[in-house]
Motif scaffolding. Sequence first.
Motif, PDB file in Angstrom:
ATOM      1  N   SER A 195     -47.480 -33.911  18.924  1.00  0.00           N
ATOM      2  CA  SER A 195     -46.318 -34.333  19.714  1.00  0.00           C
ATOM      3  C   SER A 195     -45.021 -34.326  18.908  1.00  0.00           C
ATOM      4  O   SER A 195     -43.963 -34.057  19.454  1.00  0.00           O
ATOM      5  CB  SER A 195     -46.557 -35.717  20.316  1.00  0.00           C
ATOM      6  OG  SER A 195     -46.647 -36.680  19.287  1.00  0.00           O
ATOM      7  N   LEU A 234     -56.621 -39.490  17.126  1.00  0.00           N
ATOM      8  CA  LEU A 234     -55.596 -38.867  17.958  1.00  0.00           C
ATOM      9  C   LEU A 234     -56.151 -37.632  18.668  1.00  0.00           C
ATOM     10  O   LEU A 234     -56.969 -36.900  18.107  1.00  0.00           O
ATOM     11  CB  LEU A 234     -54.403 -38.436  17.107  1.00  0.00           C
ATOM     12  CG  LEU A 234     -53.605 -39.521  16.389  1.00  0.00           C
ATOM     13  CD1 LEU A 234     -52.554 -38.890  15.503  1.00  0.00           C
ATOM     14  CD2 LEU A 234     -52.982 -40.483  17.371  1.00  0.00           C
ATOM     15  N   THR A 235     -55.653 -37.398  19.855  1.00  0.00           N
ATOM     16  CA  THR A 235     -55.977 -36.137  20.523  1.00  0.00           C
ATOM     17  C   THR A 235     -55.091 -35.064  19.914  1.00  0.00           C
ATOM     18  O   THR A 235     -54.119 -35.357  19.204  1.00  0.00           O
ATOM     19  CB  THR A 235     -55.694 -36.227  22.034  1.00  0.00           C
ATOM     20  OG1 THR A 235     -54.283 -36.395  22.210  1.00  0.00           O
ATOM     21  CG2 THR A 235     -56.456 -37.364  22.688  1.00  0.00           C
ATOM     22  N   GLN A 253     -53.017 -25.290  19.869  1.00  0.00           N
ATOM     23  CA  GLN A 253     -53.390 -26.618  19.373  1.00  0.00           C
ATOM     24  C   GLN A 253     -53.374 -26.706  17.848  1.00  0.00           C
ATOM     25  O   GLN A 253     -54.177 -27.407  17.230  1.00  0.00           O
ATOM     26  CB  GLN A 253     -54.759 -27.049  19.921  1.00  0.00           C
ATOM     27  CG  GLN A 253     -54.761 -27.285  21.410  1.00  0.00           C
ATOM     28  CD  GLN A 253     -56.055 -27.912  21.885  1.00  0.00           C
ATOM     29  OE1 GLN A 253     -57.086 -27.825  21.236  1.00  0.00           O
ATOM     30  NE2 GLN A 253     -55.994 -28.567  23.038  1.00  0.00           N
ATOM     31  N   GLU A 257     -52.971 -33.187  21.418  1.00  0.00           N
ATOM     32  CA  GLU A 257     -51.621 -33.322  21.969  1.00  0.00           C
ATOM     33  C   GLU A 257     -50.842 -34.429  21.261  1.00  0.00           C
ATOM     34  O   GLU A 257     -49.661 -34.283  20.950  1.00  0.00           O
ATOM     35  CB  GLU A 257     -51.678 -33.602  23.483  1.00  0.00           C
ATOM     36  CG  GLU A 257     -52.196 -32.456  24.317  1.00  0.00           C
ATOM     37  CD  GLU A 257     -53.726 -32.328  24.281  1.00  0.00           C
ATOM     38  OE1 GLU A 257     -54.419 -33.329  24.002  1.00  0.00           O
ATOM     39  OE2 GLU A 257     -54.218 -31.215  24.491  1.00  0.00           O
ATOM     40  N   GLU A 258     -51.515 -35.565  20.999  1.00  0.00           N
ATOM     41  CA  GLU A 258     -50.845 -36.672  20.316  1.00  0.00           C
ATOM     42  C   GLU A 258     -50.480 -36.286  18.882  1.00  0.00           C
ATOM     43  O   GLU A 258     -49.387 -36.598  18.404  1.00  0.00           O
ATOM     44  CB  GLU A 258     -51.745 -37.907  20.300  1.00  0.00           C
ATOM     45  CG  GLU A 258     -51.951 -38.550  21.658  1.00  0.00           C
ATOM     46  CD  GLU A 258     -53.032 -39.616  21.637  1.00  0.00           C
ATOM     47  OE1 GLU A 258     -52.908 -40.552  22.449  1.00  0.00           O
ATOM     48  OE2 GLU A 258     -53.983 -39.528  20.832  1.00  0.00           O
ATOM     49  N   ALA A 259     -51.373 -35.589  18.192  1.00  0.00           N
ATOM     50  CA  ALA A 259     -51.119 -35.202  16.811  1.00  0.00           C
ATOM     51  C   ALA A 259     -49.969 -34.198  16.726  1.00  0.00           C
ATOM     52  O   ALA A 259     -49.183 -34.222  15.776  1.00  0.00           O
ATOM     53  CB  ALA A 259     -52.374 -34.608  16.189  1.00  0.00           C
TER      54      ALA A 259
END
Length: 98
Positions: free
Chosen positions: A79, A72-73, A87, A75-77
């Motif tokens: 979200s 996961l990026t 971050q 941002e995805e983690a």
Amino acid sequence: MSSLSRDDVAHLAGLARIELSDAELDRMVGELGVILESVAKVQQAPTEGVAPMSHPMPLTNVTRPDVVRPSLTAEEALSGAPESEQQRFAVPRILTED
């Protein structure tokens, strides 16, 4: 027999900040004497030519190789996180500085 005296045990107990009664001091003279005698016996073992080791049995590393693979990026983690900051997950502080 060990040359450990009751005064030696009282001194050691004081250094360790352990409060011992008179009966405990008398008992510890014998118990610590046995320990010191055992250590003296072990020190007499022939160790010349014996390589130092950290474990008596050979150990092998059983971890998997460290391989980069898709994940996961940031941002995805984050979200689904209620709050994030730089971050990272943002959580309320529960400890104070003092």
